[in-house]
Scaffold this active site. Structure first.
Site, PDB file in Angstrom:
ATOM      1  N   ASP A   1       0.829  -1.215   0.000  1.00 37.93           N
ATOM      2  CA  ASP A   1       0.000   0.000   0.000  1.00 37.93           C
ATOM      3  C   ASP A   1       0.863   1.265   0.000  1.00 37.93           C
ATOM      4  OD1 ASP A   1       0.981  -0.054   2.539  1.00 37.93           O
ATOM      5  OD2 ASP A   1      -0.948   0.106   3.563  1.00 37.93           O
TER       6      ASP A   1
ATOM      7  N   ASP B   1       8.408   2.883  21.377  1.00 38.91           N
ATOM      8  CA  ASP B   1       8.285   4.229  21.908  1.00 38.91           C
ATOM      9  C   ASP B   1       7.120   4.295  22.883  1.00 38.91           C
ATOM     10  OD1 ASP B   1       9.351   7.048  21.369  1.00 38.91           O
ATOM     11  OD2 ASP B   1       9.888   5.980  19.537  1.00 38.91           O
TER      12      ASP B   1
ATOM     13  N   ASP C   1       9.560   8.821  25.193  1.00 32.92           N
ATOM     14  CA  ASP C   1       9.548  10.057  24.432  1.00 32.92           C
ATOM     15  C   ASP C   1       9.431  11.278  25.354  1.00 32.92           C
ATOM     16  OD1 ASP C   1       9.228  11.325  21.758  1.00 32.92           O
ATOM     17  OD2 ASP C   1       7.345  12.002  22.644  1.00 32.92           O
TER      18      ASP C   1
ATOM     19  N   GLU D   1      14.338   9.968  26.383  1.00 34.11           N
ATOM     20  CA  GLU D   1      14.806  11.031  25.504  1.00 34.11           C
ATOM     21  C   GLU D   1      14.850  12.306  26.331  1.00 34.11           C
ATOM     22  OE1 GLU D   1      13.519  13.454  21.513  1.00 34.11           O
ATOM     23  OE2 GLU D   1      12.144  13.040  23.138  1.00 34.11           O
TER      24      GLU D   1
ATOM     25  N   HIS E   1      15.615   9.525  14.115  1.00 39.05           N
ATOM     26  CA  HIS E   1      14.626   9.950  13.122  1.00 39.05           C
ATOM     27  C   HIS E   1      14.334  11.446  13.170  1.00 39.05           C
ATOM     28  CE1 HIS E   1      12.652   9.581  16.931  1.00 39.05           C
ATOM     29  NE2 HIS E   1      11.609  10.229  16.460  1.00 39.05           N
ATOM     30  N   ASP E   2      14.930  12.172  14.111  1.00 36.37           N
ATOM     31  CA  ASP E   2      14.710  13.617  14.204  1.00 36.37           C
ATOM     32  C   ASP E   2      15.901  14.420  13.683  1.00 36.37           C
ATOM     33  OD1 ASP E   2      12.241  13.269  15.476  1.00 36.37           O
ATOM     34  OD2 ASP E   2      13.156  13.243  17.469  1.00 36.37           O
TER      35      ASP E   2
HETATM   36  C1  NOJ Z   1      10.548  13.351  20.259  1.00 32.45           C
HETATM   37  C2  NOJ Z   1      10.383  12.469  19.047  1.00 32.45           C
HETATM   38  O1  NOJ Z   1      11.615  11.870  18.768  1.00 32.45           O
HETATM   39  C3  NOJ Z   1       9.885  13.348  17.937  1.00 32.45           C
HETATM   40  O2  NOJ Z   1       9.879  12.686  16.696  1.00 32.45           O
HETATM   41  C4  NOJ Z   1       8.507  13.852  18.301  1.00 32.45           C
HETATM   42  O3  NOJ Z   1       8.096  14.795  17.335  1.00 32.45           O
HETATM   43  C5  NOJ Z   1       8.497  14.541  19.669  1.00 32.45           C
HETATM   44  N1  NOJ Z   1       9.247  13.841  20.661  1.00 32.45           N
HETATM   45  C6  NOJ Z   1       7.084  14.673  20.179  1.00 32.45           C
HETATM   46  O4  NOJ Z   1       6.555  13.441  20.540  1.00 32.45           O
END
Ligand code: NOJ
Length: 565
Positions: free
Chosen positions: A25, A98, A203, A258, A333-334
């Site tokens: 998909d 997460d 998170d 985090e 991923h950020d």
């Molecule tokens: C940290 C996460 O790594 C990020 O991707 C997310 O946008 C923020 N926390 C809010 O949950």
């Protein structure tokens, strides 16, 4: 020190939306991860962290949770998660997910109730406040800014009040002062641990408490972003101690919080020291800021500050040496891609291998981010509409407001930092859509997939992917495994701006890890050591003459040595 299974693990982070599409998909899914477990096993990882797959309206790709106990439709079903867990466990791979507990989606039933009226039983699940009246106009309770731009309050007409949200408008912050919220979150965590999860990446964990609601003075921006207003405040530690006691310890869960770039070493130890009774480890981002990525005013400056980088790693290695444990991750991923930040486009293979050796032979638990092992790069954004990520779009708008006549500059700044760089489709092979999907993918596919992909690298003994395998093998199965996991770490020659050298020592073994961060030839003196072996390197035929090692561009070499007395 009490040894734990996760100290000996090698982790891998998966962004499910872009990892692998098993059901045609165009969107990654849980069974896609299941299908790639053999690949991960072959790579050598034995721990995976999966980013959110909860049911969600996807305002922030799943970090906006609508239902904690349901899987987002395009990702699959709960049975798929079970199937994934069972197979991973059979292969000896632990799985963490997460855990999002600072906020929910505004479509979560708790928030839907909370909005309804000031006396709704769920009202205090979130942080509501009346607005201030200034010059007969109603404004936000404080001028605090949010991470994704604009105010950290959002107005809700229904009850004529504001709710707090430090991320997007669709992500209202939970009120951790409310014991009912704490209990709900314990129940969510317990449910997933009972389901078979081995732990959590937690998170935004440093934000669970807020300062008193007073305006930030003398601000340049209308909504200045001051992390201190909602980061690392004392109550966060009370909440974590409670979670640790009622949830983590009782279930032997691995927990990695985090804590963002703002936690100092002292604070990090409070969270994750061996005696803190809070978290197993914390992810920090200090090393992500050692390349002026945020300053495009002078493109020449956009290069790695090696001394800064070394000092940063050193600081964390030392602070935690007897007191705790650290994750070893270049990025997530950020962040933009490793190869586009610290790698060198002229020497991608050499620099990629060097970066892996430099980081993953330190003391800690590696976390490789999907695609890093094949050297995936940033995406060449050409238009603001390429951005899927809410914060990249916000950065673009913010930058465009600064220079309305220069959209090219705004796009460039937003692209450099964009989180979408790390969220393009995993490049599995040379086939259409990089083998991520056989349908038109609903995610970006980097054009360089014919050159950079898993299949090609699996077939090439000298590839980056095979270097990652060798490093992982060294950590997990070689005669140096105890040294790499438990040995001491000592950095040498810290002011050298081109070469990063450290020693690892354990019982009778010593490894000397030498990494050049330079395009130019560098020389390193080996006269303090008797060389026993070359353990791993990224070039053939090392150049050593009269105890002098000549390093070629981005050369990296690990020697087993004996120190001369
Ligand atoms: C940290 C996460 O790594 C990020 O991707 C997310 O946008 C923020 N926390 C809010 O949950």
């Amino acid at each position: 020190m009490q040894k734990k299974w996760w100290m000996e693990s090698v982790g891998y982070q998966i962004y499910p939306k872009t990892f692998y599409d098993s059901n045609h998909d165009g969107f990654g899914d849980i069974l896609g991860i299941y299908e790639k477990l053999e690949y991960l096993n072959d790579l050598g990882v034995n721990l995976i962290w999966i980013c959110p797959f909860y049911d969600s309206p996807m305002d922030d790709n799943g970090y906006d949770v609508r239902d904690f106990f349901k899987v987002y439709e395009s990702f699959g079903k709960l049975e798929d998660v079970k199937k994934l867990l069972d197979r991973a466990h059979e292969l000896g791979i632990k799985v963490i997910m997460d855990f999002v507990l600072n906020h929910t989606s505004d479509e979560h039933p708790w928030f839907i109730e909370s909005r309804k009226s000031k006396d709704n039983p769920y009202r205090d699940y979130y942080i509501w406040h009346d607005g201030k009246v200034i010059n007969d106009k109603k404004v936000e309770p404080t001028n605090w800014g949010s991470f994704f731009g604009g105010s950290c309050w959002n107005y809700d007409e229904l009850t004529d009040s504001y709710y707090m949200k430090i991320f997007s408008n669709k992500m209202p912050d939970l009120n951790w002062k409310n014991p009912k919220v704490q209990q709900e979150i314990v129940d969510v965590g317990k449910w997933w641990l009972d389901f078979g999860m081995d732990g959590f990446r937690i998170d935004a964990v440093s934000h669970l408490d807020r300062d008193s609601f007073v305006d930030i003075k003398n601000a340049k921006d209308k909504y200045p972003l001051d992390w201190h207003k909602f980061s690392n405040l004392p109550k966060v530690h009370d909440y974590l101690k409670m979670l640790n006691k009622s949830l983590f310890t009782t279930n032997d869960a691995l927990t990695i919080g985090e804590v963002g770039g703002q936690a100092t070493i002292k604070e990090a130890i409070k969270y994750a020291g061996f005696n803190s009774n809070e978290l197993s480890m914390v992810f920090n981002f200090d090393h992500n800021w050692c390349n002026n990525l945020f300053d495009i005013t002078n493109p020449k400056k956009l290069k790695t500050n090696v001394v800064d980088l070394k000092k940063t790693f050193n600081k964390w290695q030392h602070a935690f040496k007897d007191n705790g444990w650290v994750p070893l991750n270049w990025l997530n991923h950020d962040q933009p891609r490793l190869m586009s930040q610290y790698g060198d486009y002229k020497f991608p293979l050499q620099s990629g291998k060097m970066l892996a050796t430099a980081l993953y032979l330190m003391r800690g638990t590696p976390f490789i981010y999907q695609g890093e092992e094949i050297g995936m790069t940033n995406y060449p954004f050409e238009d603001v509409n390429d951005f899927d990520d809410i914060s990249s779009r916000a950065t673009y708008t913010y930058e465009l407001e600064k220079t309305p006549d220069d959209p090219v500059r705004a796009l460039k700044v937003a692209s450099l930092r964009s989180r979408d760089n790390a969220r393009t489709a995993m490049q599995w092979n040379k086939e259409e859509f990089a083998g991520f999907s056989d349908e038109n993918p609903k995610v970006l596919v980097n054009r360089n997939y014919k050159k950079i992909n898993v299949e090609t690298q699996l077939n090439d003994q000298k590839s980056l992917l095979n270097h990652y395998k060798k490093i992982i093998h060294l950590r997990r199965f070689s005669e140096f495994k105890d040294l790499i996991v438990y040995g001491s770490y000592e950095q040498i020659d810290i002011e050298n701006e081109y070469i990063y050298v450290y020693k690892r020592i354990y019982e009778h073994q010593t490894l000397l890890v030498i990494n050049s961060f330079s395009r130019k030839k560098q020389v390193y003196q080996l006269n303090h050591y008797d060389i026993k072996n070359i353990v791993i390197s990224n070039y053939d035929k090392q150049k050593i003459k009269n105890q002098e090692l000549t390093l070629r561009p981005f050369e990296s070499i690990v020697f087993e040595v004996k120190e001369k007395l």
